[in-house]
Motif scaffolding. Structure first.
Motif, PDB file in Angstrom:
ATOM      1  N   MET A   1      14.414  -6.169  37.514  1.00 49.49           N
ATOM      2  CA  MET A   1      13.652  -5.063  36.950  1.00 49.49           C
ATOM      3  C   MET A   1      12.691  -4.530  37.994  1.00 49.49           C
ATOM      4  SD  MET A   1      12.917  -6.506  33.118  1.00 49.49           S
ATOM      5  CE  MET A   1      14.273  -7.037  32.068  1.00 49.49           C
ATOM      6  N   ASN A   2      13.241  -3.770  38.917  1.00 44.14           N
ATOM      7  CA  ASN A   2      12.467  -3.297  40.064  1.00 44.14           C
ATOM      8  C   ASN A   2      11.440  -2.238  39.696  1.00 44.14           C
ATOM      9  OD1 ASN A   2      13.847  -4.985  41.867  1.00 44.14           O
ATOM     10  ND2 ASN A   2      15.521  -3.502  42.095  1.00 44.14           N
ATOM     11  N   ASN A   3      11.558  -1.635  38.474  1.00 38.16           N
ATOM     12  CA  ASN A   3      10.624  -0.582  38.095  1.00 38.16           C
ATOM     13  C   ASN A   3       9.382  -1.133  37.389  1.00 38.16           C
ATOM     14  OD1 ASN A   3      12.322  -1.398  36.047  1.00 38.16           O
ATOM     15  ND2 ASN A   3      12.318   0.583  34.994  1.00 38.16           N
ATOM     16  N   LEU A   4       9.266  -2.442  37.328  1.00 40.15           N
ATOM     17  CA  LEU A   4       8.073  -3.032  36.741  1.00 40.15           C
ATOM     18  C   LEU A   4       6.925  -3.046  37.753  1.00 40.15           C
ATOM     19  CD1 LEU A   4       9.495  -6.147  34.814  1.00 40.15           C
ATOM     20  CD2 LEU A   4       8.759  -3.965  33.842  1.00 40.15           C
ATOM     21  N   PRO A  26       4.381   2.464  30.362  1.00 41.64           N
ATOM     22  CA  PRO A  26       4.081   2.259  28.938  1.00 41.64           C
ATOM     23  C   PRO A  26       4.483   0.881  28.415  1.00 41.64           C
ATOM     24  CG  PRO A  26       5.991   3.697  29.217  1.00 41.64           C
ATOM     25  CD  PRO A  26       5.394   3.516  30.578  1.00 41.64           C
ATOM     26  N   GLU A  27       5.251   0.132  29.218  1.00 45.11           N
ATOM     27  CA  GLU A  27       5.604  -1.233  28.806  1.00 45.11           C
ATOM     28  C   GLU A  27       4.393  -2.172  28.857  1.00 45.11           C
ATOM     29  OE1 GLU A  27       6.268  -1.108  33.279  1.00 45.11           O
ATOM     30  OE2 GLU A  27       6.603   0.215  31.551  1.00 45.11           O
ATOM     31  N   ILE A  28       3.318  -1.764  29.565  1.00 39.71           N
ATOM     32  CA  ILE A  28       2.093  -2.566  29.594  1.00 39.71           C
ATOM     33  C   ILE A  28       1.310  -2.248  28.328  1.00 39.71           C
ATOM     34  CG2 ILE A  28      -0.014  -3.111  30.860  1.00 39.71           C
ATOM     35  CD1 ILE A  28       1.380  -2.186  33.410  1.00 39.71           C
ATOM     36  N   LYS A  29       1.332  -3.168  27.387  1.00 43.67           N
ATOM     37  CA  LYS A  29       0.792  -2.920  26.045  1.00 43.67           C
ATOM     38  C   LYS A  29      -0.597  -3.533  25.819  1.00 43.67           C
ATOM     39  CE  LYS A  29       4.622  -1.006  24.396  1.00 43.67           C
ATOM     40  NZ  LYS A  29       4.661   0.421  23.968  1.00 43.67           N
ATOM     41  N   PHE A  30      -0.972  -4.509  26.650  1.00 44.19           N
ATOM     42  CA  PHE A  30      -2.216  -5.232  26.396  1.00 44.19           C
ATOM     43  C   PHE A  30      -2.988  -5.447  27.692  1.00 44.19           C
ATOM     44  CE2 PHE A  30       0.945  -6.683  23.288  1.00 44.19           C
ATOM     45  CZ  PHE A  30       0.298  -6.363  22.105  1.00 44.19           C
ATOM     46  N   VAL A  31      -4.260  -5.796  27.531  1.00 48.58           N
ATOM     47  CA  VAL A  31      -5.091  -6.195  28.663  1.00 48.58           C
ATOM     48  C   VAL A  31      -5.806  -7.490  28.280  1.00 48.58           C
ATOM     49  CG1 VAL A  31      -7.064  -4.814  27.914  1.00 48.58           C
ATOM     50  CG2 VAL A  31      -6.866  -5.461  30.311  1.00 48.58           C
ATOM     51  N   ASP A 101      10.454 -12.443  26.241  1.00 49.04           N
ATOM     52  CA  ASP A 101      10.975 -12.635  24.890  1.00 49.04           C
ATOM     53  C   ASP A 101      10.570 -11.507  23.957  1.00 49.04           C
ATOM     54  OD1 ASP A 101      12.195 -15.101  25.464  1.00 49.04           O
ATOM     55  OD2 ASP A 101      10.294 -16.170  25.218  1.00 49.04           O
ATOM     56  N   ASN A 102       9.808 -10.553  24.477  1.00 47.37           N
ATOM     57  CA  ASN A 102       9.354  -9.409  23.674  1.00 47.37           C
ATOM     58  C   ASN A 102       9.695  -8.133  24.429  1.00 47.37           C
ATOM     59  OD1 ASN A 102       8.105  -7.699  21.868  1.00 47.37           O
ATOM     60  ND2 ASN A 102       6.013  -8.247  22.478  1.00 47.37           N
ATOM     61  N   ILE A 103      10.781  -7.513  24.062  1.00 42.64           N
ATOM     62  CA  ILE A 103      11.260  -6.312  24.754  1.00 42.64           C
ATOM     63  C   ILE A 103      10.764  -5.069  24.039  1.00 42.64           C
ATOM     64  CG2 ILE A 103      13.297  -5.047  25.561  1.00 42.64           C
ATOM     65  CD1 ILE A 103      12.814  -7.763  26.942  1.00 42.64           C
ATOM     66  N   ASP A 104      10.129  -4.196  24.773  1.00 44.04           N
ATOM     67  CA  ASP A 104       9.629  -2.932  24.240  1.00 44.04           C
ATOM     68  C   ASP A 104      10.817  -2.031  23.904  1.00 44.04           C
ATOM     69  OD1 ASP A 104       8.092  -0.679  23.651  1.00 44.04           O
ATOM     70  OD2 ASP A 104       8.077  -0.031  25.746  1.00 44.04           O
ATOM     71  N   PRO A 105      10.975  -1.622  22.639  1.00 45.69           N
ATOM     72  CA  PRO A 105      12.146  -0.816  22.259  1.00 45.69           C
ATOM     73  C   PRO A 105      12.191   0.563  22.911  1.00 45.69           C
ATOM     74  CG  PRO A 105      10.562  -0.949  20.446  1.00 45.69           C
ATOM     75  CD  PRO A 105      10.100  -1.900  21.495  1.00 45.69           C
ATOM     76  N   ASP A 106      11.040   1.103  23.275  1.00 44.17           N
ATOM     77  CA  ASP A 106      11.015   2.442  23.873  1.00 44.17           C
ATOM     78  C   ASP A 106      11.449   2.442  25.335  1.00 44.17           C
ATOM     79  OD1 ASP A 106      10.095   3.556  21.467  1.00 44.17           O
ATOM     80  OD2 ASP A 106       8.004   3.115  21.998  1.00 44.17           O
ATOM     81  N   THR A 107      11.051   1.408  26.088  1.00 46.59           N
ATOM     82  CA  THR A 107      11.368   1.366  27.521  1.00 46.59           C
ATOM     83  C   THR A 107      12.485   0.379  27.851  1.00 46.59           C
ATOM     84  OG1 THR A 107       9.713  -0.356  27.932  1.00 46.59           O
ATOM     85  CG2 THR A 107       8.975   1.949  28.076  1.00 46.59           C
ATOM     86  N   ASN A 108      12.823  -0.476  26.865  1.00 44.73           N
ATOM     87  CA  ASN A 108      13.792  -1.562  27.083  1.00 44.73           C
ATOM     88  C   ASN A 108      13.340  -2.496  28.198  1.00 44.73           C
ATOM     89  OD1 ASN A 108      16.166  -2.824  26.164  1.00 44.73           O
ATOM     90  ND2 ASN A 108      17.333  -2.016  27.896  1.00 44.73           N
ATOM     91  N   LEU A 109      12.013  -2.628  28.346  1.00 39.86           N
ATOM     92  CA  LEU A 109      11.425  -3.519  29.342  1.00 39.86           C
ATOM     93  C   LEU A 109      10.560  -4.566  28.638  1.00 39.86           C
ATOM     94  CD1 LEU A 109      10.243  -0.850  31.967  1.00 39.86           C
ATOM     95  CD2 LEU A 109      12.187  -2.413  32.206  1.00 39.86           C
ATOM     96  N   PRO A 110      10.348  -5.703  29.260  1.00 44.66           N
ATOM     97  CA  PRO A 110       9.473  -6.711  28.647  1.00 44.66           C
ATOM     98  C   PRO A 110       8.047  -6.186  28.523  1.00 44.66           C
ATOM     99  CG  PRO A 110      10.008  -7.326  30.904  1.00 44.66           C
ATOM    100  CD  PRO A 110      10.895  -6.176  30.560  1.00 44.66           C
ATOM    101  N   VAL A 111       7.400  -6.549  27.439  1.00 45.69           N
ATOM    102  CA  VAL A 111       6.025  -6.123  27.204  1.00 45.69           C
ATOM    103  C   VAL A 111       5.096  -6.832  28.201  1.00 45.69           C
ATOM    104  CG1 VAL A 111       4.096  -6.266  25.574  1.00 45.69           C
ATOM    105  CG2 VAL A 111       6.363  -5.554  24.783  1.00 45.69           C
ATOM    106  N   GLY A 112       4.213  -6.053  28.811  1.00 41.49           N
ATOM    107  CA  GLY A 112       3.316  -6.598  29.821  1.00 41.49           C
ATOM    108  C   GLY A 112       1.874  -6.639  29.366  1.00 41.49           C
ATOM    109  N   THR A 113       1.125  -7.611  29.917  1.00 40.26           N
ATOM    110  CA  THR A 113      -0.314  -7.718  29.699  1.00 40.26           C
ATOM    111  C   THR A 113      -1.014  -7.640  31.046  1.00 40.26           C
ATOM    112  OG1 THR A 113      -0.069  -9.118  27.737  1.00 40.26           O
ATOM    113  CG2 THR A 113      -2.190  -9.178  28.866  1.00 40.26           C
ATOM    114  N   LEU A 114      -1.940  -6.709  31.169  1.00 43.09           N
ATOM    115  CA  LEU A 114      -2.719  -6.583  32.394  1.00 43.09           C
ATOM    116  C   LEU A 114      -3.737  -7.720  32.452  1.00 43.09           C
ATOM    117  CD1 LEU A 114      -3.670  -5.060  34.940  1.00 43.09           C
ATOM    118  CD2 LEU A 114      -5.108  -3.647  33.446  1.00 43.09           C
TER     119      LEU A 114
END
Length: 636
Positions: A1-4, A26-31, A101-114
């Motif tokens: 996933m090079n676009n992460l 937008p896959e970064i959902k939390f901080v 284990d939590n894939i963002d349905p909009d981006t199809n990328l794993p959800v990220g936390t800053l």
């Protein structure tokens, strides 16, 4: 996933750049603001990223608030004054932690936390582990600059025209992370593990199956976070895994090590914290349990976290000068600053060690025979031209004749549970004391070598008379335990013996206080936190675990096949079981005595009783193993 997006450098820690980056990911959902308290606990919270973006300036400047029940700051953040602020550090890298284990349905990328490394602030005072290291770094830099300003011979030694040419003082550190991985639920076979260790069957051998995959993926991912992974390999501990009929590996139990590039002191500590999360997540995804305990399996190799420390100055023209490297590497081992740093570390180690070895688990690792240091002693090499590779000492000199920038010390006592922030701060405070004393003495390099190599009983101008500090020999093979204790001091055997040194060595504690780094409040809070952890674990985990061991040692011999040896062996075993666990009207068991001493806060007694318990438990294990080996049949 090079676009992460994997990290955000300090120069991007402003509202405009952050909003731009976060909007494009937008896959970064939390901080999460991650601070480290004095008990080495790490804060973590999930703040929705939209809340962070809406009030970003306030977050950057003021962080978030919590209370004393959320962090371990005894005697500082008490319940009657519990407000604690978590303030972002804008001067280090921030990381993005992805949940695969939590894939963002909009981006199809794993959800990220800053992940934002942060400070703890109470009553407008910086009080957490990162805060102590921040103060230590600032103190070390300012005092080194002052030494150059007030000692012209120092400028001459390093070929610096003027202090005006010095742009920065750089504290470089690196850690080597060892850890065990295993199939979840498997129990260790101590005999097989010990035999494999003696035969070196696992050390640096080829990894296979899920261990190989997880190891390779860990190295790859560390590089995406810009850690510059340098090596991953098997360590000495472990046994070969099994391949079942379905083609899956089972009964995996291996010790590994992963290293990455050095950095500045604060960044190294942050990197280590993130690296542990990365490594554990990857191995868990491949069905393997990971432990960073110092001594997860008794009787075989523990896990160290050798810490490398160095100091350099950066000149305004960009040149880097290693302050530990001598003017002539073919003639001298170290510069004057290098000698001072090494002597300061060793002379003051009694008050450094509490911040390095602060748990029952950590003390269990520091035993002769497992390449773990138990003596306050160093090695610099038999000759200047032959670098030291003595693995039995506390601190070794690392040098490369072809690379003057590589000169540093490897401190071998830390382990993966060490609070790297506090340990690094204490190390640099101790080294600074030696540097200041050696520079003010203005001795020749030959005189400094003589001081460091002095014999026990020989008067020194800085080092203590009744101690030796150098050995090029294997300290476990060359000396008896009695000789080691006489030459290099008696090592602490319990957590209490170690933290008690912060009361015993009051003059050395002043060195920690220097520059208001380890304040009295910080030291008292740390001592209290470690004391609580030690006694709570002893009372509520170690004793109950030992009780189960005692109960599991049952009479197994059948009367028709038992020999007199079986009967005698069982009587010895049963006697120890009663001494450990069984109370009577006129006699209390060892377990009861320890619990009562803890309740009465008789910590010297707790410490001595813990050692007695440990010895009896070890004897019980050995006798029970001998007993079982002599039985034809076992009656359950």
């Amino acid at each position: 996933m090079n676009n992460l997006l994997y990290f955000i450098p300090p120069e991007k820690h402003n509202s405009d750049d952050l909003i731009l980056l976060l909007n494009s990911h937008p896959e970064i959902k939390f901080v999460s603001l991650v601070a480290v308290d004095l008990g080495n606990n790490h804060t973590d919270e999930k703040i929705p990223i939209e809340i962070f973006k809406k009030d970003i300036e306030n977050f950057l400047n003021s962080g978030v608030q919590t209370d004393g029940s959320s962090v371990f700051l005894p005697k500082i953040a008490e319940l009657n004054n519990a407000k604690v602020d978590i303030i972002p550090d804008l001067n280090v890298k921030w990381f993005i932690d992805y949940n695969h284990d939590n894939i963002d349905p909009d981006t199809n990328l794993p959800v990220g936390t800053l992940i934002i490394p942060s400070y703890l602030v109470h009553d407008e005072k910086y009080v957490g582990s990162r805060s102590v290291l921040k103060s230590a770094i600032s103190n070390f830099k300012s005092q080194i600059i002052n030494l150059f300003k007030t000692n012209s011979h120092l400028l001459k030694e390093f070929g610096i025209n003027s202090t005006d040419n010095i742009k920065d003082v750089i504290l470089t550190t690196a850690t080597e992370l060892e850890f065990w991985v295993q199939t979840p639920g498997d129990k260790a076979d101590i005999e097989n593990l010990s035999t494999s260790q003696i035969l070196k069957e696992q050390y640096w051998k080829r990894t296979i199956g899920p261990v190989r995959t997880a190891l390779e993926k860990s190295l790859e991912l560390l590089n995406k976070y810009d850690f510059e992974a340098e090596m991953g390999h098997k360590e000495v501990g472990g046994i070969p895994s099994s391949l079942n009929k379905d083609g899956r590996f089972t009964h995996i139990m291996e010790q590994l090590e992963i290293d990455w590039k050095y950095s500045t002191a604060m960044q190294t500590a942050d990197n280590e914290l993130m690296a542990k999360n990365i490594i554990k997540d990857i191995f868990v995804r491949h069905g393997l349990d990971v432990t960073f305990l110092a001594k997860p399996i008794e009787g075989v190799a523990g896990s160290g976290e050798h810490t490398h420390v160095g100091v350099a100055v950066k000149l305004k023209d960009g040149k880097i000068i290693n302050l530990f490297t001598p003017s002539d590497m073919n003639k001298y081992y170290l510069s004057s600053i290098g000698w001072g740093a090494l002597m300061g570390l060793l002379k003051n180690y009694e008050v450094v060690n509490p911040f390095i070895t602060s748990s029952n688990d950590a003390l269990n690792r520091l035993k002769p025979g497992f390449e773990a240091p138990v003596c306050i002693v160093s090695s610099i090499g038999h000759k200047v031209e032959i670098p030291s590779r003595n693995r039995t000492v506390l601190a070794g000199l690392i040098r490369d004749h072809n690379n003057p920038l590589a000169t540093r010390f490897e401190i071998r006592s830390p382990n993966p549970t060490t609070n790297t922030y506090l340990a690094t701060a204490a190390i640099y405070q101790a080294m600074l004391d030696g540097i200041k004393n050696i520079i003010s003495a203005n001795k020749t390099n030959e005189e400094l070598l003589k001081e460091f190599s002095k014999s026990i009983g020989e008067e020194g101008f800085y080092l203590e008379k009744d101690r030796a500090y150098r050995s090029e020999e294997d300290v476990f093979e060359h000396y008896t335990e009695e000789e080691r204790n006489k030459l290099f001091g008696i090592p602490p055997a319990t957590v209490w013996e170690n933290i008690k040194n912060l009361d015993v060595y009051k003059d050395k504690v002043k060195i920690l206080n220097d520059g208001n780094v380890f304040t009295t409040n910080i030291i008292e809070s740390f001592k209290t936190s470690i004391l609580i952890q030690w006694t709570t674990e002893l009372k509520n985990r170690i004793i109950p675990s030992n009780m189960e061991l005692v109960r599991s040692c049952k009479k197994l011999h059948a009367s028709n096949t038992a020999t007199d040896l079986d009967v005698v062996n069982w009587e010895k075993i049963n006697e120890i079981r009663y001494e450990l666990m069984k109370d009577s009207l006129n006699k209390k068991s060892l377990f009861t005595k320890i619990r009562e001493a803890i309740d009465n806060k008789q910590y010297d007694l707790v410490s001595s009783l813990q050692l007695e318990m440990n010895n009896k438990i070890q004897l019980l294990k050995e006798l029970y193993l001998q007993y079982k080996k002599n039985l034809f049949e076992i009656i359950e």
